[in-house]
Write a protein that holds these residues in place. Sequence first.
Motif, PDB file in Angstrom:
ATOM      1  N   VAL A  40     -16.389 -49.009   2.806  1.00  0.00           N
ATOM      2  CA  VAL A  40     -15.971 -48.089   1.744  1.00  0.00           C
ATOM      3  C   VAL A  40     -15.129 -48.870   0.741  1.00  0.00           C
ATOM      4  CG1 VAL A  40     -15.943 -45.953   3.096  1.00  0.00           C
ATOM      5  CG2 VAL A  40     -13.898 -47.398   3.047  1.00  0.00           C
ATOM      6  N   LEU A  41     -14.996 -48.300  -0.440  1.00  0.00           N
ATOM      7  CA  LEU A  41     -14.069 -48.863  -1.419  1.00  0.00           C
ATOM      8  C   LEU A  41     -12.827 -47.985  -1.456  1.00  0.00           C
ATOM      9  CD1 LEU A  41     -16.422 -49.777  -4.418  1.00  0.00           C
ATOM     10  CD2 LEU A  41     -15.426 -51.319  -2.706  1.00  0.00           C
ATOM     11  N   HIS A  42     -11.667 -48.636  -1.444  1.00  0.00           N
ATOM     12  CA  HIS A  42     -10.432 -47.951  -1.774  1.00  0.00           C
ATOM     13  C   HIS A  42     -10.051 -48.393  -3.184  1.00  0.00           C
ATOM     14  CE1 HIS A  42      -8.900 -46.759   2.510  1.00  0.00           C
ATOM     15  NE2 HIS A  42     -10.117 -46.305   2.240  1.00  0.00           N
ATOM     16  N   TYR A  43      -9.282 -47.537  -3.861  1.00  0.00           N
ATOM     17  CA  TYR A  43      -8.991 -47.806  -5.263  1.00  0.00           C
ATOM     18  C   TYR A  43      -7.489 -47.829  -5.486  1.00  0.00           C
ATOM     19  CZ  TYR A  43     -13.917 -46.566  -5.828  1.00  0.00           C
ATOM     20  OH  TYR A  43     -15.289 -46.515  -5.726  1.00  0.00           O
ATOM     21  N   GLY A  55      -6.581 -47.789 -15.157  1.00  0.00           N
ATOM     22  CA  GLY A  55      -7.712 -48.311 -14.400  1.00  0.00           C
ATOM     23  C   GLY A  55      -7.369 -48.400 -12.922  1.00  0.00           C
ATOM     24  N   VAL A  56      -8.328 -48.832 -12.152  1.00  0.00           N
ATOM     25  CA  VAL A  56      -8.124 -49.041 -10.718  1.00  0.00           C
ATOM     26  C   VAL A  56      -8.834 -50.327 -10.301  1.00  0.00           C
ATOM     27  CG1 VAL A  56      -7.962 -46.558 -10.188  1.00  0.00           C
ATOM     28  CG2 VAL A  56     -10.199 -47.707 -10.061  1.00  0.00           C
ATOM     29  N   GLU A  57      -8.339 -50.924  -9.219  1.00  0.00           N
ATOM     30  CA  GLU A  57      -9.068 -52.039  -8.618  1.00  0.00           C
ATOM     31  C   GLU A  57      -9.756 -51.536  -7.361  1.00  0.00           C
ATOM     32  OE1 GLU A  57      -6.826 -55.560  -7.567  1.00  0.00           O
ATOM     33  OE2 GLU A  57      -8.611 -56.573  -6.775  1.00  0.00           O
ATOM     34  N   LEU A 229      -3.196 -66.927 -25.880  1.00  0.00           N
ATOM     35  CA  LEU A 229      -4.666 -67.016 -25.860  1.00  0.00           C
ATOM     36  C   LEU A 229      -5.301 -65.647 -26.115  1.00  0.00           C
ATOM     37  CD1 LEU A 229      -5.117 -69.326 -22.722  1.00  0.00           C
ATOM     38  CD2 LEU A 229      -5.470 -69.977 -25.118  1.00  0.00           C
ATOM     39  N   ASN A 230      -4.449 -64.679 -26.509  1.00  0.00           N
ATOM     40  CA  ASN A 230      -4.947 -63.333 -26.822  1.00  0.00           C
ATOM     41  C   ASN A 230      -5.472 -62.567 -25.613  1.00  0.00           C
ATOM     42  OD1 ASN A 230      -4.862 -61.716 -29.015  1.00  0.00           O
ATOM     43  ND2 ASN A 230      -6.210 -63.032 -30.244  1.00  0.00           N
ATOM     44  N   LEU A 231      -4.901 -62.848 -24.455  1.00  0.00           N
ATOM     45  CA  LEU A 231      -5.318 -62.173 -23.222  1.00  0.00           C
ATOM     46  C   LEU A 231      -4.227 -61.199 -22.790  1.00  0.00           C
ATOM     47  CD1 LEU A 231      -6.477 -65.327 -21.197  1.00  0.00           C
ATOM     48  CD2 LEU A 231      -7.855 -63.864 -22.694  1.00  0.00           C
ATOM     49  N   LYS A 232      -4.633 -60.132 -22.118  1.00  0.00           N
ATOM     50  CA  LYS A 232      -3.683 -59.220 -21.497  1.00  0.00           C
ATOM     51  C   LYS A 232      -3.305 -59.775 -20.129  1.00  0.00           C
ATOM     52  CE  LYS A 232      -3.933 -55.741 -24.519  1.00  0.00           C
ATOM     53  NZ  LYS A 232      -2.935 -55.877 -25.599  1.00  0.00           N
ATOM     54  N   VAL A 233      -2.124 -59.369 -19.659  1.00  0.00           N
ATOM     55  CA  VAL A 233      -1.662 -59.839 -18.349  1.00  0.00           C
ATOM     56  C   VAL A 233      -1.449 -58.659 -17.415  1.00  0.00           C
ATOM     57  CG1 VAL A 233      -0.028 -61.325 -17.162  1.00  0.00           C
ATOM     58  CG2 VAL A 233      -0.320 -61.542 -19.623  1.00  0.00           C
ATOM     59  N   VAL A 234      -1.994 -58.779 -16.215  1.00  0.00           N
ATOM     60  CA  VAL A 234      -1.809 -57.782 -15.173  1.00  0.00           C
ATOM     61  C   VAL A 234      -1.002 -58.430 -14.050  1.00  0.00           C
ATOM     62  CG1 VAL A 234      -2.965 -56.161 -13.618  1.00  0.00           C
ATOM     63  CG2 VAL A 234      -4.137 -56.929 -15.707  1.00  0.00           C
ATOM     64  N   ALA A 235       0.084 -57.788 -13.634  1.00  0.00           N
ATOM     65  CA  ALA A 235       0.840 -58.291 -12.487  1.00  0.00           C
ATOM     66  C   ALA A 235       0.413 -57.516 -11.253  1.00  0.00           C
ATOM     67  CB  ALA A 235       2.336 -58.134 -12.714  1.00  0.00           C
ATOM     68  N   GLU A 236       0.067 -58.214 -10.175  1.00  0.00           N
ATOM     69  CA  GLU A 236      -0.305 -57.528  -8.942  1.00  0.00           C
ATOM     70  C   GLU A 236       0.841 -57.633  -7.929  1.00  0.00           C
ATOM     71  OE1 GLU A 236      -3.870 -59.533  -7.346  1.00  0.00           O
ATOM     72  OE2 GLU A 236      -2.562 -60.873  -6.238  1.00  0.00           O
ATOM     73  N   GLY A 237       0.861 -56.722  -6.979  1.00  0.00           N
ATOM     74  CA  GLY A 237       1.883 -56.768  -5.927  1.00  0.00           C
ATOM     75  C   GLY A 237       3.267 -56.336  -6.390  1.00  0.00           C
ATOM     76  N   VAL A 238       3.337 -55.458  -7.396  1.00  0.00           N
ATOM     77  CA  VAL A 238       4.638 -54.950  -7.849  1.00  0.00           C
ATOM     78  C   VAL A 238       5.118 -53.893  -6.853  1.00  0.00           C
ATOM     79  CG1 VAL A 238       5.901 -53.834  -9.726  1.00  0.00           C
ATOM     80  CG2 VAL A 238       3.969 -55.365 -10.249  1.00  0.00           C
ATOM     81  N   GLU A 239       6.231 -54.201  -6.192  1.00  0.00           N
ATOM     82  CA  GLU A 239       6.713 -53.308  -5.127  1.00  0.00           C
ATOM     83  C   GLU A 239       8.006 -52.609  -5.472  1.00  0.00           C
ATOM     84  OE1 GLU A 239       6.861 -55.543  -1.463  1.00  0.00           O
ATOM     85  OE2 GLU A 239       4.684 -55.774  -1.373  1.00  0.00           O
ATOM     86  N   THR A 240       8.799 -53.152  -6.391  1.00  0.00           N
ATOM     87  CA  THR A 240      10.104 -52.544  -6.687  1.00  0.00           C
ATOM     88  C   THR A 240      10.259 -52.297  -8.184  1.00  0.00           C
ATOM     89  OG1 THR A 240      11.309 -54.622  -7.070  1.00  0.00           O
ATOM     90  CG2 THR A 240      11.139 -53.860  -4.777  1.00  0.00           C
ATOM     91  N   PHE A 260       3.613 -48.164  -7.412  1.00  0.00           N
ATOM     92  CA  PHE A 260       2.841 -47.073  -8.033  1.00  0.00           C
ATOM     93  C   PHE A 260       1.985 -46.381  -6.988  1.00  0.00           C
ATOM     94  CE2 PHE A 260       3.549 -50.644 -10.841  1.00  0.00           C
ATOM     95  CZ  PHE A 260       4.428 -50.043 -11.732  1.00  0.00           C
ATOM     96  N   SER A 261       1.231 -47.147  -6.266  1.00  0.00           N
ATOM     97  CA  SER A 261       0.395 -46.588  -5.210  1.00  0.00           C
ATOM     98  C   SER A 261      -0.259 -47.710  -4.404  1.00  0.00           C
ATOM     99  CB  SER A 261      -0.700 -45.704  -5.814  1.00  0.00           C
ATOM    100  OG  SER A 261      -1.643 -45.348  -4.825  1.00  0.00           O
ATOM    101  N   ALA A 262      -0.451 -47.456  -3.133  1.00  0.00           N
ATOM    102  CA  ALA A 262      -1.296 -48.320  -2.310  1.00  0.00           C
ATOM    103  C   ALA A 262      -2.748 -48.073  -2.729  1.00  0.00           C
ATOM    104  CB  ALA A 262      -1.108 -47.978  -0.839  1.00  0.00           C
ATOM    105  N   PRO A 263      -3.677 -48.924  -2.338  1.00  0.00           N
ATOM    106  CA  PRO A 263      -5.095 -48.607  -2.540  1.00  0.00           C
ATOM    107  C   PRO A 263      -5.425 -47.321  -1.771  1.00  0.00           C
ATOM    108  CG  PRO A 263      -4.809 -50.916  -1.922  1.00  0.00           C
ATOM    109  CD  PRO A 263      -3.481 -50.244  -1.708  1.00  0.00           C
ATOM    110  N   LEU A 264      -6.171 -46.417  -2.390  1.00  0.00           N
ATOM    111  CA  LEU A 264      -6.410 -45.087  -1.826  1.00  0.00           C
ATOM    112  C   LEU A 264      -7.905 -44.807  -1.656  1.00  0.00           C
ATOM    113  CD1 LEU A 264      -4.017 -43.076  -4.203  1.00  0.00           C
ATOM    114  CD2 LEU A 264      -3.536 -43.741  -1.819  1.00  0.00           C
ATOM    115  N   PRO A 265      -8.250 -44.033  -0.611  1.00  0.00           N
ATOM    116  CA  PRO A 265      -9.624 -43.525  -0.525  1.00  0.00           C
ATOM    117  C   PRO A 265      -9.892 -42.646  -1.751  1.00  0.00           C
ATOM    118  CG  PRO A 265      -8.360 -42.980   1.472  1.00  0.00           C
ATOM    119  CD  PRO A 265      -7.398 -43.553   0.481  1.00  0.00           C
ATOM    120  N   ILE A 266     -11.154 -42.475  -2.107  1.00  0.00           N
ATOM    121  CA  ILE A 266     -11.491 -41.808  -3.369  1.00  0.00           C
ATOM    122  C   ILE A 266     -10.851 -40.424  -3.513  1.00  0.00           C
ATOM    123  CG2 ILE A 266     -13.756 -41.022  -2.513  1.00  0.00           C
ATOM    124  CD1 ILE A 266     -12.871 -42.051  -6.145  1.00  0.00           C
TER     125      ILE A 266
END
Length: 279
Positions: A40-43, A55-57, A229-240, A260-266
Amino acid sequence: AKTTGRNALCFFDPEMQAAVNANAAVSSELHIALRKQEFVLHYQPQVDSQGRVNGVEALLRWHHPKRGLVMPTDFIPMAEETGLILPLGRWALATACEQLAAWAAWPQAADLSIAVNVSVRQFRHPDFVDQVMAEIRRTGIKPQHLKLELTETLLADGMDVTLARMGTLKALGVTLALDDFGMGYSSLSLLKRLPLDQLKIDKSFVAEVLTDPADAAISRTIITLAHSLNLKVVAEGVETQAQQDFLVAEGCDQFQGFLFSAPLPIEALEAYLMAQSPP
Ligand code: C2E
Ligand code: CA
Ligand code: CA
Ligand code: CA
């Protein structure tokens, strides 16, 4: 057949034979799991600096009949080794596109993107671009809603193929992100040639951004580099909240993590989205 010599010794080494058997067992187990639809995918939500979900990963999970929920670090390496990552990755891509299509009619989710992780082996497969094209056509999604997360390993060799393939995906309108940036082979001169949209700061830097001056400097440098370089930046693993505040102050664009949230079932994700912006 009975043979002698170093090779034979190697082959009949019981420990190695056990490892070979275990590999084969896991490989066939993975194939069966895919056929029995145990994956399954979690999001996991990704938010902007105002805290709005944009968005979601998609992250793979395996509902193992005996072992329960198995995390990707426990089966992705084996899937890569055995080649099962090809059908599995294709399944993840198709499922994410179907989810995007289902959301198109839903006001809370119509503008969300889904990020799909693409393993190097999958990206290198000659049919990969055709598969992405076919999924976009089949599901009728807006290509920019599909985000592909690629890793730096792609830059280690085969640059011509990598560049050409990324160029084709970009021309399709797909969003391209470079995952785990700063962890592996990073060539700044190659980076400027890649048709990327986003860089993701690896969670190992984010984890110590407030306690380790080196990680703070690396995160700051990645943000500055990306923006130049005209790119957006996403930080992962933000916990606090404190990590979030630091990254917002440094100009980071998007955030993802347990804060924000753990990965979640749909179903849980859709409830989360509803709570964020009630109809
Ligand atoms: P990744 O792409 O770097 O994904 C981020 C990982 O960080 C995920 O682990 C996620 O659950 C975890 N994470 C999210 N927020 C936090 C946080 O605040 N703190 C901490 N400590 N961790 C957080 P997960 O789901 O176990 O996935 C592990 C890796 O497996 C992924 O790392 C990715 O490389 C791989 N993976 C997952 N799904 C797929 C897939 O569909 N295809 C491929 N090729 N790889 C996948
Ligand atoms: Ca990722
Ligand atoms: Ca990572
Ligand atoms: Ca550190």
